[in-house]
Design a protein around this motif. Structure first.
Motif, mmCIF file in Angstrom:
data_model
loop_
_atom_site.group_PDB
_atom_site.id
_atom_site.type_symbol
_atom_site.label_atom_id
_atom_site.label_comp_id
_atom_site.label_asym_id
_atom_site.label_seq_id
_atom_site.Cartn_x
_atom_site.Cartn_y
_atom_site.Cartn_z
ATOM 1 N N ALA A 1 17.674 26.846 -2.202
ATOM 2 C CA ALA A 1 17.752 25.763 -3.192
ATOM 3 C C ALA A 1 19.182 25.244 -3.313
ATOM 4 C CB ALA A 1 17.249 26.252 -4.545
ATOM 5 N N GLY A 2 20.160 26.150 -3.283
ATOM 6 C CA GLY A 2 21.557 25.731 -3.346
ATOM 7 C C GLY A 2 21.971 24.913 -2.141
ATOM 8 N N ALA A 3 21.457 25.288 -0.952
ATOM 9 C CA ALA A 3 21.798 24.540 0.258
ATOM 10 C C ALA A 3 21.217 23.127 0.220
ATOM 11 C CB ALA A 3 21.282 25.295 1.487
ATOM 12 N N ILE B 1 16.011 17.989 -8.880
ATOM 13 C CA ILE B 1 14.898 18.937 -8.832
ATOM 14 C C ILE B 1 15.361 20.307 -8.355
ATOM 15 C CG2 ILE B 1 12.736 19.474 -7.645
ATOM 16 C CD1 ILE B 1 12.124 16.472 -7.655
ATOM 17 N N PHE B 2 16.134 20.338 -7.261
ATOM 18 C CA PHE B 2 16.544 21.633 -6.708
ATOM 19 C C PHE B 2 17.637 22.293 -7.538
ATOM 20 C CE2 PHE B 2 14.095 20.269 -3.127
ATOM 21 C CZ PHE B 2 13.645 21.456 -2.558
ATOM 22 N N ALA B 3 18.390 21.507 -8.294
ATOM 23 C CA ALA B 3 19.339 22.114 -9.225
ATOM 24 C C ALA B 3 18.587 22.866 -10.320
ATOM 25 C CB ALA B 3 20.239 21.044 -9.831
ATOM 26 N N LEU C 1 15.778 30.183 -10.601
ATOM 27 C CA LEU C 1 15.886 31.346 -9.730
ATOM 28 C C LEU C 1 17.084 32.213 -10.111
ATOM 29 C CD1 LEU C 1 15.068 29.618 -6.327
ATOM 30 C CD2 LEU C 1 13.633 31.241 -7.572
ATOM 31 N N GLY C 2 18.165 31.582 -10.583
ATOM 32 C CA GLY C 2 19.319 32.352 -11.033
ATOM 33 C C GLY C 2 18.989 33.222 -12.229
ATOM 34 N N ASN D 1 14.786 40.478 -3.203
ATOM 35 C CA ASN D 1 15.436 39.647 -2.201
ATOM 36 C C ASN D 1 14.805 38.271 -2.060
ATOM 37 O OD1 ASN D 1 17.132 41.811 -1.600
ATOM 38 N ND2 ASN D 1 15.684 42.651 -0.135
ATOM 39 N N VAL D 2 13.496 38.181 -2.291
ATOM 40 C CA VAL D 2 12.826 36.886 -2.162
ATOM 41 C C VAL D 2 13.427 35.886 -3.145
ATOM 42 C CG1 VAL D 2 10.650 35.685 -2.490
ATOM 43 C CG2 VAL D 2 10.678 37.870 -1.305
ATOM 44 N N ILE D 3 13.740 36.343 -4.361
ATOM 45 C CA ILE D 3 14.323 35.458 -5.365
ATOM 46 C C ILE D 3 15.710 34.993 -4.929
ATOM 47 C CG2 ILE D 3 15.145 35.325 -7.745
ATOM 48 C CD1 ILE D 3 12.959 37.265 -8.519
ATOM 49 N N VAL D 4 16.487 35.924 -4.384
ATOM 50 C CA VAL D 4 17.865 35.587 -3.986
ATOM 51 C C VAL D 4 17.864 34.595 -2.832
ATOM 52 C CG1 VAL D 4 20.058 36.515 -3.188
ATOM 53 C CG2 VAL D 4 18.668 37.823 -4.797
#
Length: 493
Positions: free
Chosen positions: A237-239, A209-211, A217-218, A228-231
């Protein structure tokens, strides 16, 4: 026999209390028995391979084949036990199910008859009194007969409900016996999902899901750069994805490449924050130099000397006095008209105007640069950055998001009006070199020259990693185009 479609309202039920089809149960028993027999045949053949004298086999593969066959035989033997047990226990449960279905059907029939008797009893005549107020024996008998009929009908209904409850109770006992007999808790053969197996299943779903969220988001970070909110959401999500992949890898169910690429991605994000802080420091130095080089110095203010140089226009802003003699020693006469013989130096006339204020300084990307917030300059982390001496951004986190949205809007506005410029800007974002280009423009505008080519190398590496690992690899793994890379002894996920 199919599932019964009967009216159970006489027993105060909305539907069949035994929702089961004996034909389906019988078919399941046969299927499990067939699977068990098939496994027995397979284990017998594997046993022949394990027990075969190696002289009848040739090649270096023999020992490895026998070892793998032995391992598979042991696993299948354990599985066969479970399938045999299930088939046997279904066979024991089938008579109980048939009895339960028969008894509940009988209870329904009894209830229907009792309900009919109740209706009939209620329809019997009530005793009537004579005109003089007395009740004859015949009328009294009518009342007795009606009460008896009602009582008998109610007793029949109670007996029908008791029969139903007893049948359901017996069926529940049989069902519990069947469930306990085939419960996974009875087996210690390693084939039952443990708590760790269930946790791994959850982690696998979280990773997936988070991938997907990270990829979305990427894409948004490329299409709407500078928000910045997107980044920061992408970093989170990556963490989460990395943590899930680490758990799966430790439990032997994850790909080592998922962990490595996830760790590298977060590492590049953290290193990118440090690089951004360095870039902000360079931009701040460039801004100071650009302001100093503007006309008039800091702020563009021109200073007028107090005492004018010889031959220049006098400064009349100071009061006259002994220490400040009048120009030419005489009081200027402003009442006489100007003419050829009436000029300053002969007879003083009206003084010429002094220096006029300068206009706004010309645009300069270095002097006009402002320190906007990055994804790591959020309210939760700015206090920590301050402890390390990082400069607090001039533009806050949310204002920087708005500035990023406006910048993205201006870029996309050139898609039709100036496609060449749009293509250049968008390519710089994809290639990860927009930041170095902006930094180079700032230092050149301040007269400090260009920047090191390593900045562009850094940006290019980030861009290539984002496209390669962020989209190609992650997307390929999600759809199964790219297989998992597992350590020796692990099965591919």
């Amino acid at each position: 026999m199919a599932i019964r479609n009967l009216d159970w309202s006489s027993l105060d039920l909305d539907s069949d209390p035994v929702h089961a089809d004996p034909d389906v149960v019988t078919a399941a028993q046969k299927r499990y028995s067939h699977i068990a027999t098939t496994i027995d045949d397979a284990t017998a053949k594997l046993g022949q391979i394990v027990d075969t004298d190696s002289d009848s086999l040739a090649g270096q593969y023999v020992e490895g084949l026998k070892s793998e066959a032995g391992t598979l035989k042991d696993s299948l033997t354990k599985a066969a036990v479970r399938y045999h047990d299930v088939a046997n226990e279904i066979g024991k449960y089938e008579p109980d199910l048939d009895q339960g279905l028969s008894e509940t059907a009988g209870a329904l029939q009894d209830a229907d008859e009792a309900q009919g008797a109740q209706t009939k009893a209620k329809g019997l005549p009530d005793p009537k009194k004579s005109p003089d107020g007395t009740t004859t024996p015949e009328e009294q008998q009518k009342g007795t007969d009606k009460d008896k009929a009602n009582s008998e009908a109610d007793s029949k209904m109670a007996a029908a409900k008791t029969r139903l409850n007893n049948a359901l109770g017996a069926l529940n006992v049989a069902g519990k016996r069947f469930g306990d007999a085939v419960s996974a808790r009875r087996y210690s053969d390693g084939l039952t999902d443990s708590y760790k197996d269930k946790l791994d299943a959850v982690m696998a779903k979280i990773s997936q899901i988070f991938a997907i969220i990270g990829m979305i988001l990427g894409v948004l970070a490329i299409l709407i750069p500078g928000v910045n909110v997107i980044v920061i959401a992408g970093v989170v999500a990556g963490a989460v994805t990395l943590i899930a992949n680490i758990v799966l890898y430790v439990d032997g169910k994850g790909s080592v490449m998922d962990v490595v690429l996830g760790a590298v991605g977060l590492g590049l994000a953290g290193l990118g924050a440090i690089v951004a802080v360095v870039g902000k420091g360079i931009s701040s130095i460039a801004k100071t130099a650009a302001l100093a080089n503007r006309p008039g110095g800091a702020g563009g203010i021109q200073l007028v000397p107090l005492r004018p140089p010889a031959g220049s226009i006098p400064n009349f802003s100071r009061p006259f006095g002994p220490a400040n003699p009048r120009p030419g020693g005489a009081v200027p006469n402003y009442s006489r008209p100007f003419g050829p013989n009436n000029r300053p130096g002969n007879v003083p006339g009206r003084p010429a105007p002094g220096p006029q204020p300068t206009g706004a300084p010309p645009p300069n990307v270095a002097a006009d640069w402002q320190n906007t917030s990055e994804w790591f300059n959020n309210p939760a982390t700015n206090w920590l950055l301050g402890k390390f001496g990082a400069t607090t951004p001039e533009i806050g986190f949310w204002a920087s998001n708005w500035a990023g949205l406006q910048g993205a809007g201006k870029m996309w506005a050139t898609l039709l009006s100036d496609p060449a410029k749009f293509g250049k800007d968008f390519a710089s974002i994809l290639g990860g070199i927009k930041g170095p280009l902006d930094l180079s423009a700032i230092t050149k505008a301040a007269g400090l020259g260009g920047i090191s080519s390593l900045w562009f190398v850094w940006g290019g590496v980030n861009g290539a990693f984002g496209i390669g690992a962020g989209f190609i690899y992650t997307g390929g793994r999600l759809v199964g185009w790219i297989p998992a890379v597992n350590p020796p002894g692990q099965a591919a996920s």
